[in-house]
Design an enzyme around this catalytic site. Structure first.
Site, PDB file in Angstrom:
ATOM      1  N   LYS A 130      19.827  99.799 -23.438  1.00 25.16           N
ATOM      2  CA  LYS A 130      21.085  99.061 -23.331  1.00 25.16           C
ATOM      3  C   LYS A 130      22.205  99.805 -24.080  1.00 25.16           C
ATOM      4  O   LYS A 130      21.933 100.742 -24.840  1.00 25.16           O
ATOM      5  CB  LYS A 130      20.869  97.639 -23.875  1.00 25.16           C
ATOM      6  N   TYR A 133      20.573  90.444 -13.754  1.00 24.82           N
ATOM      7  CA  TYR A 133      20.187  89.292 -14.571  1.00 24.82           C
ATOM      8  C   TYR A 133      20.337  87.967 -13.815  1.00 24.82           C
ATOM      9  O   TYR A 133      20.488  86.921 -14.450  1.00 24.82           O
ATOM     10  CB  TYR A 133      21.009  89.264 -15.862  1.00 24.82           C
ATOM     11  N   GLU A 188      13.538  95.511  -9.602  1.00 27.56           N
ATOM     12  CA  GLU A 188      14.515  96.199 -10.462  1.00 27.56           C
ATOM     13  C   GLU A 188      14.597  97.686 -10.122  1.00 27.56           C
ATOM     14  O   GLU A 188      15.690  98.262 -10.093  1.00 27.56           O
ATOM     15  CB  GLU A 188      14.160  95.965 -11.940  1.00 27.56           C
ATOM     16  N   ASN A 233      19.615  93.766 -28.496  1.00 26.73           N
ATOM     17  CA  ASN A 233      18.202  94.113 -28.722  1.00 26.73           C
ATOM     18  C   ASN A 233      17.766  95.427 -28.071  1.00 26.73           C
ATOM     19  O   ASN A 233      16.596  95.635 -27.761  1.00 26.73           O
ATOM     20  CB  ASN A 233      17.282  92.942 -28.335  1.00 26.73           C
ATOM     21  N   HIS A 283      15.616  96.970 -22.421  1.00 26.46           N
ATOM     22  CA  HIS A 283      15.069  96.024 -21.443  1.00 26.46           C
ATOM     23  C   HIS A 283      13.822  96.624 -20.823  1.00 26.46           C
ATOM     24  O   HIS A 283      13.778  97.822 -20.558  1.00 26.46           O
ATOM     25  CB  HIS A 283      16.090  95.758 -20.328  1.00 26.46           C
TER      26      HIS A 283
HETATM   27  P1  RTP Z   1      15.056  91.908 -21.158  1.00 26.50           P
HETATM   28  O1  RTP Z   1      15.082  91.232 -19.800  1.00 26.50           O
HETATM   29  O2  RTP Z   1      16.395  92.428 -21.595  1.00 26.50           O
HETATM   30  O3  RTP Z   1      13.932  92.898 -21.302  1.00 26.50           O
HETATM   31  O4  RTP Z   1      14.713  90.795 -22.192  1.00 26.50           O
HETATM   32  P2  RTP Z   1      13.535  89.775 -22.163  1.00 26.50           P
HETATM   33  O5  RTP Z   1      12.820  89.763 -20.838  1.00 26.50           O
HETATM   34  O6  RTP Z   1      12.716  90.097 -23.365  1.00 26.50           O
HETATM   35  O7  RTP Z   1      14.295  88.416 -22.369  1.00 26.50           O
HETATM   36  P3  RTP Z   1      15.039  87.455 -21.325  1.00 26.50           P
HETATM   37  O8  RTP Z   1      14.679  86.058 -21.698  1.00 26.50           O
HETATM   38  O9  RTP Z   1      14.848  87.905 -19.925  1.00 26.50           O
HETATM   39  O10 RTP Z   1      16.550  87.673 -21.750  1.00 26.50           O
HETATM   40  C1  RTP Z   1      17.243  88.778 -21.285  1.00 26.50           C
HETATM   41  C2  RTP Z   1      18.174  89.264 -22.358  1.00 26.50           C
HETATM   42  O11 RTP Z   1      19.150  88.272 -22.621  1.00 26.50           O
HETATM   43  C3  RTP Z   1      19.568  88.361 -23.969  1.00 26.50           C
HETATM   44  N1  RTP Z   1      19.394  87.068 -24.603  1.00 26.50           N
HETATM   45  N2  RTP Z   1      20.287  86.547 -25.403  1.00 26.50           N
HETATM   46  N3  RTP Z   1      21.703  84.806 -27.101  1.00 26.50           N
HETATM   47  C4  RTP Z   1      20.494  84.481 -26.687  1.00 26.50           C
HETATM   48  O12 RTP Z   1      19.963  83.457 -27.046  1.00 26.50           O
HETATM   49  C5  RTP Z   1      19.799  85.373 -25.798  1.00 26.50           C
HETATM   50  N4  RTP Z   1      18.621  85.166 -25.243  1.00 26.50           N
HETATM   51  C6  RTP Z   1      18.353  86.245 -24.483  1.00 26.50           C
HETATM   52  C7  RTP Z   1      18.736  89.436 -24.642  1.00 26.50           C
HETATM   53  O13 RTP Z   1      19.463  90.659 -24.601  1.00 26.50           O
HETATM   54  C8  RTP Z   1      17.532  89.520 -23.717  1.00 26.50           C
HETATM   55  O14 RTP Z   1      16.911  90.780 -23.807  1.00 26.50           O
END
Ligand code: RTP
Length: 147
Positions: free
Chosen positions: A9, A49, A126, A112, A115
């Site tokens: 990212k 997303y 994707e 973070n 991804h």
């Molecule tokens: P990613 O898709 O980026 O690998 O992350 P992930 O599966 O671990 O998590 P996901 O639930 O799909 O969330 C995607 C990205 O959204 C951001 N996020 N922000 N502010 C918040 O509460 C929050 N929750 C999620 C994070 O950048 C997360 O990686």
């Protein structure tokens, strides 16, 4: 062979973590199959997303992803989707174990660093979205030692 989509990212790029992150996947034994350095626009980020469009953090997440260039990659190997997620660590860096990328280099869930696809099916979607031109075919000569 299984493939996953990994994206460094904008914060990971800006903090100079590209080499470190690629190195971790290489040293594990996975094969780099596709890589591009790209700044995406809002409609593209919203598409990536789309599953999160109802979440309260969606707009902030899209702003973050379009804020600068990212490194989009395809990595290949046995169980690369689940193992890739383990290398990356839990979504919230406050819960990511030390030794994982987020555990070592991130503090805030909204920044973070990286991804990784969460399932084989989402990886395929994707990869098709980010690499519509397809990816080059090659086999790493390391494979006989790893498998
Ligand atoms: P990613 O898709 O980026 O690998 O992350 P992930 O599966 O671990 O998590 P996901 O639930 O799909 O969330 C995607 C990205 O959204 C951001 N996020 N922000 N502010 C918040 O509460 C929050 N929750 C999620 C994070 O950048 C997360 O990686």
């Amino acid at each position: 062979m299984e493939q996953t989509f990994i994206m460094i990212k904008p914060d990971g790029v800006q903090r100079g973590l590209v080499g470190e992150i690629i190195s971790r996947f290489e040293k594990k034994g996975f094969t780099l199959k596709g890589l591009k350095f790209i700044t995406v626009d809002r409609p593209f980020a919203e598409k990536h997303y789309a599953d999160l469009s109802a979440k309260p953090f969606f707009n902030g997440l899209v702003e973050y992803i379009i804020s600068g260039p990212v490194v989009a990659m395809v990595w290949e190997g046995k169980h690369v989707v689940t193992t890739g997620r383990k290398i990356i660590g839990a979504t919230n860096p406050a819960e990511s174990a030390p030794g994982t990328i987020r555990g070592d280099y991130a503090i805030d869930i909204g920044r973070n660093v990286i991804h990784g696809s969460d399932a084989v099916e989402s990886a395929q979607k994707e990869i098709a979205l980010w690499f519509p031109e397809g990816i080059a075919e090659w086999q790493s000569s390391l494979h006989p030692w790893i498998y």
